[in-house]
Design an enzyme around this catalytic site. Structure first.
Site, short mmCIF file in Angstrom:
data_model
loop_
_atom_site.label_atom_id
_atom_site.label_comp_id
_atom_site.label_asym_id
_atom_site.label_seq_id
_atom_site.Cartn_x
_atom_site.Cartn_y
_atom_site.Cartn_z
N THR A 1 -34.37 35.76 5.68
CA THR A 1 -34.90 35.28 4.56
C THR A 1 -36.03 34.31 4.79
OG1 THR A 1 -34.55 33.74 2.59
CG2 THR A 1 -33.31 33.25 4.51
N TYR B 1 -28.64 26.89 2.63
CA TYR B 1 -29.01 28.53 2.76
C TYR B 1 -29.87 28.58 4.00
CZ TYR B 1 -30.52 33.00 1.57
OH TYR B 1 -31.04 34.42 1.65
#
Length: 300
Positions: free
Chosen positions: A110, A135
């Site tokens: 990501t 995250y």
């Protein structure tokens, strides 16, 4: 060759199901921890090392495409154990399983591995990761675990993923701009939307043409172009014909969040395009296709 896909009932996993239908060379095995009516899914808990090894051995798997992750950015802040389990430990388990058989792990990461520094130019693969929340940190740790395992791997960092499947920004904005007279959306976070189908097709082509041979490493893949969440929303509304909703720009601090999101996370895709020779679609072109698919499905 047998290819195992994790998270097959998610956005990217469902797109992998679609593109894999064209393969005449390979056999795809779609796995998840849940069943969805109408979809052929083998149950696999990728956090269970023994279960992963058994499936790899029994099915003679030589490539794993890891589409699964803990992706709820806000919830990750209060669910560290679950985020680490899915984003760090599980990729390490998959990497070890592939190392043992000399296989290849294709892992999706990501743009959230960046964000701690005030970037104003597209992020490159060799740039130091500076995640700002759980995250991003757990995803970066997952990348590091894969690299440390010694397995053959391709890591694709992507951003702002959307599709016809599951919950995502495009589907949410289609609903809200159809229902609300006014909507505020942040304009101070800039990146690039990515149609999950485009990423799935890129992965499929790399496997089908065996372009991964000798090209292991980290790559960036998002659609071409740059936009803000505000501009993204305006285009979504325009394409859907939702003219009665006034979309207004606002600052990120008007929407308090437990985690600071990257203000600029545009990904530099030069390495991907030069290495694999694949065309990357422009974000508005891909958005048009996706919205058409969603609209046609709703009218079917």
């Amino acid at each position: 060759m047998n290819i195992l896909v994790t998270g097959a009932n998610g956005q990217l996993g469902n797109e992998m199901r679609i593109v894999a239908r064209e393969s005449v060379k390979d056999h795809y095995i779609f796995t998840d921890v849940t069943d969805v009516e109408g979809l052929s899914t083998s149950r696999l808990d990728m956090t269970d090392a023994d279960a992963v090894r058994s499936m790899v051995r029994e099915q003679n798997v030589r490539v794993i495409i890891n589409c699964a992750a803990f992706t709820n950015v806000d919830a990750a802040e209060s669910n560290l154990y679950a985020a680490e389990l899915l984003n760090t430990k599980a990729p390490a388990i998959l990497a070890e399983a592939m190392r043992e058989v000399g296989g290849l792990l294709i892992h999706i990461s990501t743009d959230y591995v960046f964000g701690g520094d005030p970037y104003n130019t597209p992020c490159r693969e060799d740039q130091k990761g500076t995640p700002t929340g759980v995250y991003g940190r757990t995803k970066l740790m997952g990348e590091e675990a894969i690299a440390a395992s010694g397995c053959r791997h391709l890591i694709f960092r992507t951003a702002w993923l959307y599709s016809e499947f599951g919950k995502n920004f495009v589907k949410t904005m289609l609903k809200l701009t159809a229902e609300k007279p006014e909507l505020k959306v942040v304009f101070d976070q800039v990146g690039t939307p990515t149609y999950a189908y485009d990423l799935a097709l890129a992965i499929y082509n790399i496997i089908e043409e065996r372009k991964y041979e000798g090209n292991e490493g980290v790559y960036h893949y998002s659609n071409e172009g740059v936009t803000s969440w505000y501009d993204f929303t305006r285009v979504i509304a325009q394409m859907a014909g939702h003219k009665d909703c006034e979309v207004k720009p606002c600052h990120s601090n008007e929407f308090p969040s437990p985690v600071k999101r990257p203000a600029f996370s545009v990904l530099d895709k030069t390495k991907f395009k030069e290495t694999f020779g694949l065309e990357v679609p422009y974000w508005m072109d891909s958005l048009t296709l996706c919205i058409n698919n969603i609209t046609n499905a709703n009218h079917a």
